[in-house]
Structure formats: C-alpha cells, structure tokens
Design an enzyme around this catalytic site. Sequence first.
Site, mmCIF file in Angstrom:
data_model
loop_
_atom_site.group_PDB
_atom_site.id
_atom_site.type_symbol
_atom_site.label_atom_id
_atom_site.label_comp_id
_atom_site.label_asym_id
_atom_site.label_seq_id
_atom_site.Cartn_x
_atom_site.Cartn_y
_atom_site.Cartn_z
ATOM 1 N N LYS A 1 -23.373 -1.379 4.758
ATOM 2 C CA LYS A 1 -23.268 -2.541 3.870
ATOM 3 C C LYS A 1 -22.921 -3.802 4.672
ATOM 4 C CE LYS A 1 -19.769 -2.672 0.641
ATOM 5 N NZ LYS A 1 -19.145 -3.984 0.554
ATOM 6 N N SER A 2 -21.939 -3.699 5.551
ATOM 7 C CA SER A 2 -21.508 -4.881 6.320
ATOM 8 C C SER A 2 -22.653 -5.428 7.169
ATOM 9 C CB SER A 2 -20.351 -4.511 7.256
ATOM 10 O OG SER A 2 -19.205 -4.238 6.516
ATOM 11 N N GLN B 1 -14.522 -10.974 7.095
ATOM 12 C CA GLN B 1 -15.255 -11.899 6.225
ATOM 13 C C GLN B 1 -14.876 -13.341 6.542
ATOM 14 O OE1 GLN B 1 -14.361 -10.504 2.286
ATOM 15 N NE2 GLN B 1 -15.630 -8.680 2.501
ATOM 16 N N SER C 1 -9.361 -10.590 8.871
ATOM 17 C CA SER C 1 -10.480 -10.400 7.945
ATOM 18 C C SER C 1 -11.797 -10.740 8.625
ATOM 19 C CB SER C 1 -10.289 -11.294 6.714
ATOM 20 O OG SER C 1 -11.520 -11.447 6.041
ATOM 21 N N ARG D 1 -6.134 -1.543 -5.197
ATOM 22 C CA ARG D 1 -6.416 -0.153 -4.807
ATOM 23 C C ARG D 1 -5.143 0.677 -4.647
ATOM 24 N NH1 ARG D 1 -11.718 -1.112 -0.881
ATOM 25 N NH2 ARG D 1 -13.157 -1.217 -2.651
ATOM 26 N N LYS E 1 -8.510 -6.146 -3.239
ATOM 27 C CA LYS E 1 -9.902 -5.687 -3.082
ATOM 28 C C LYS E 1 -10.566 -5.670 -4.470
ATOM 29 C CE LYS E 1 -10.037 -5.011 1.404
ATOM 30 N NZ LYS E 1 -10.926 -5.834 2.242
ATOM 31 N N GLY F 1 -17.495 -9.433 -2.427
ATOM 32 C CA GLY F 1 -16.632 -10.349 -1.674
ATOM 33 C C GLY F 1 -17.294 -10.796 -0.383
ATOM 34 N N ASP G 1 -11.190 0.161 4.398
ATOM 35 C CA ASP G 1 -12.065 0.661 3.327
ATOM 36 C C ASP G 1 -11.946 2.182 3.147
ATOM 37 O OD1 ASP G 1 -12.930 -1.904 2.845
ATOM 38 O OD2 ASP G 1 -14.754 -1.700 4.033
ATOM 39 N N ARG H 1 -10.632 -12.658 -7.101
ATOM 40 C CA ARG H 1 -10.312 -12.435 -5.683
ATOM 41 C C ARG H 1 -10.004 -13.741 -4.954
ATOM 42 N NH1 ARG H 1 -14.040 -7.937 -3.219
ATOM 43 N NH2 ARG H 1 -12.403 -8.036 -1.649
HETATM 44 C C1 S3P Z 1 -16.014 -6.474 5.324
HETATM 45 C C2 S3P Z 1 -14.729 -6.719 5.716
HETATM 46 C C3 S3P Z 1 -13.558 -6.148 5.032
HETATM 47 C C4 S3P Z 1 -13.955 -4.944 4.198
HETATM 48 C C5 S3P Z 1 -15.149 -5.218 3.348
HETATM 49 C C6 S3P Z 1 -16.345 -5.582 4.206
HETATM 50 C C7 S3P Z 1 -17.104 -7.114 6.073
HETATM 51 O O1 S3P Z 1 -12.987 -7.124 4.180
HETATM 52 O O2 S3P Z 1 -12.873 -4.522 3.405
HETATM 53 O O3 S3P Z 1 -15.473 -4.058 2.581
HETATM 54 O O4 S3P Z 1 -18.280 -6.718 5.913
HETATM 55 O O5 S3P Z 1 -16.821 -8.030 6.849
HETATM 56 P P1 S3P Z 1 -11.975 -8.260 4.732
HETATM 57 O O6 S3P Z 1 -12.736 -9.147 5.645
HETATM 58 O O7 S3P Z 1 -11.521 -8.973 3.492
HETATM 59 O O8 S3P Z 1 -10.871 -7.499 5.406
#
Ligand code: S3P
Length: 448
Positions: A26-27, A183, A181, A365, A361, A108, A334, A136
Amino acid sequence: MTDTPSVQPLRPARQFSGVVRPPGDKSISHRYAMLAALADGRSTIANFSTGADCHSTLQCVAALGARIEIGAAADATAANGDGALAITGHGRHGLHAPAAELDAGNSGSTIRMLSGILAAQPFASRISGDASLRRRPMRRILEPLSQMGAQIAAADGGRPPLAFTPVAGLRGITYQPQVASAQVKTAVLFAGLFAAGETIVAEPQPTRDHTEIALRQFGVALDFPARNRIALRPPSAELAPQQLHVPGDPSSAAFFLCAAAMLPEADLLVDQVSLNPRRSALLDVLRRMGARIGVVNIEEQNGELAGSLTARPPESGRLQGTQIAAAEAVALIDEIPILAVLATAAAGGIRFRDVAELRVKESDRIAAIAANLRRMGAECTEYPDGLDVPGPQSLHGAALDSCGDHRIAMAFSIAALTAAGDSEIHDPGCAAISFPEFFPTLARLTGD
Ligand code: S3P
C-alpha cells in the site's frame, strides 16, 4: 467491499497451511501513483495495491489531470502482468485544478502525502475524506507546509477538509517533525520538489524509506548529510516515467505470518513480499519469540528488496513473550494490532510502549484492541501510550467489532482462529481498505 457480509462468521482453525501472495504494498503503491502523476510521460505499475486506499489516490491524481489506464489497456505494454496500471503524467507543472473536492476516502496517506503536492500548485483545491479521516490530525503536515509558504485552511482542530490557496512559490526548509511519520516526511519532500532551494527533513526516528527510494527511481537526486537526515534539491529536469513492480505488502502478510506462528502444525509460504529492512521488524520479533521464519529468496525491484518467506510455529510449541518500544515501535506501528493478538499465545505476553500514535490511526487502535481482547475473555491493561497483554491466555469465541478499521478486522479474524468456540466480526468489509482478498485467502488457508 460490496460482497462482504455485514457480519463475518469465523471458526477455530483446524489447519493453517498453503501459499499466500499478498496484495501490492500500500505504501509503495501510493508513492508510485503520485510520482508517476508528476512525471513527464507514461509509467507502468504492475502489482499495484488492490486496496481501496490506493484507489482513492488514483482517483485523486486522475482528478488532477493524470491519465489512468487499468487492467487490459495497461497490461498490453506493462513490463509485468497482473494488477497492471499505467499512469501518464504531464510533468511537474502539468497538473490542473480538480473540478470538485478531492476525496481521500479512509486514506491518511493520500491526504497527507498529496497535500505536499497540492500546497505547491498555482490553483486552488480542497481535499477531504470519510468520517474516520475527518477526525485525524493534520497539523503535523500543515505546520511544515506553512513554513514553506503554503496557505492551507483546515477545519477545527487542524482536521480535514483542507483547502489550498494558490501561492507564488514555496521555499525549502529544514524541518524536524515532532512525530516520527513517513507521511509527514513525504509531504515535506514532495513539496520540496516545487520549492526554491534545498528541503531537509531531520527525522526523530527512522521511518519507512519508500519515498526516498521512489524519488531516486524517478531520477531525483537526494543526499543523506547525516543519520536520519534527507536533503532534496528540486530537480532541473522533469521526473522520468518508469516501469515499476510493487512488491507484496508485508503489513498484509503480517496477519498470516502471526497466525502461522500461533497455530500448531501451521506451515505457510508468503510469496513475493517486500523485505525492505524498514518494514521487516516483524520478522525479528517473530524470530525472537521462537517462531520459525525463513527467507527463501531475495531480489531487488526498482530499488526495493522483495522475496519469499516461510513461517511455522516454534519447535517447542510455545512462543516467548517480549517488549516493543521506542524505534522498534515506530517500525512496527501497523503490525501492533496483530502482535497484540499474538501476545495472548506467548509465555509472558507482550508489553507495548511508545505507541501513542495508535490512538490517532483509522480508529483508536489501543482502545479497539483492548475492547476486543476483553470480549474474548483476555486480560490486558491500557496506557495512554501503550498496552500490556499478558500471556499465555486462552481466548473464547465472541462477537467482535472491527470499529471500521481494516487492521482491527483482520487482527481479530486471526484471534478467532485460535479461540475456543465460534466468533463473528461486525463490519468486516473495511478489510478491503488494504486487503480486499483477505477473507477468501483466510478461508483457503484454513480449508473452510
Ligand atoms: C505510512 C506511514 C505510517 C503508517 C501508514 C502508512 C506510509 O503512518 O502507519 O499505514 O505509507 O507512509 P505515519 O506516517 O502516520 O506514521
């Protein structure tokens, strides 16, 4: 999500064996889609995630003007077959204003990472998502993007929807996020692609590095001037379109790896999964708890490591407990829901700390894990930033609640396999956020 019932019945497993190929990560899928939309030309992406979250990203980049071809049309010229997708971008400055508010759904990653791109555009836009996403926190991206010169309005409490006002240009900054993070790091680096001067992110703890690997793959030069520091200068040339293959998602494989570690006689092969070192901390934890984990082969695809894994329970029959905190907690964030389930089968259980991020999240969780463990008759203690799950404890079948959170739905479906008596999980369809094939795959492995 449509053909999943509103309640999923689950029985204790009589067996657990076979081969699993998890959906594309997914990432990585999100990042490839966003960078392909900024590249000049047609990229192909094989094994793109089938999850609804990555579909949200595709819809957003399509609404911004990238051309998307899915399936047969893309297959004909993609380097690899299944799950093929082609995205044609028109260069870094080739996006156009969306006709309507962008919809990130439950994702997110979509809203936070795409915000780095939207913040730099010469047109106005808005992005929002479902009820969970609208709760969020977004200040973590609003703060650095504003420092770069972006103008972004948010709803109360710094939450979506986000509204972007066009600005004359962004400037590079050096930014040290408060929370570790990936993200946030990605939003800042993506904005840095459009900024004047250098953009540096200094991470408090190392987070997943798919953005750095993907940026390099698309031809963007990065420097790493110190540990956990990433420096980007906006490239003078356009991003070059790529032929990409997404490895399987280790966070989806995690549910089956943990099931194989818990269930007697289990024997699992996970084919084609990401072995990126920043995503494979679960393998270290499983090994130190006594599970038999093997790496069958390992290869590199587009700068990312991938391979196949085998998983079986400990030779002794009993998992050992452990503790998870600090940098390891960031690397495993995760996987905590399924590790909390695994803890009930381990001598000494698992003590989780430094996982306050779990509270913001897709659901809270920590609360969702504790409530479902208690429904199954297990003890646990909640803390603001953690959870103690003693073990071994026996679970009984129960009515479980996904809380609309994909990872809770899947973690407690595995818990149900280890329980005495039948269970059911309410609102299981959310598993499709990351893993639409989860329940049929589970049924195949258990022979149900
Ligand atoms: C992700 C980063 C993580 C993870 C999310 C996917 C990403 O979140 O929990 O499922 O793809 O960069 P955070 O950046 O908020 O830690």
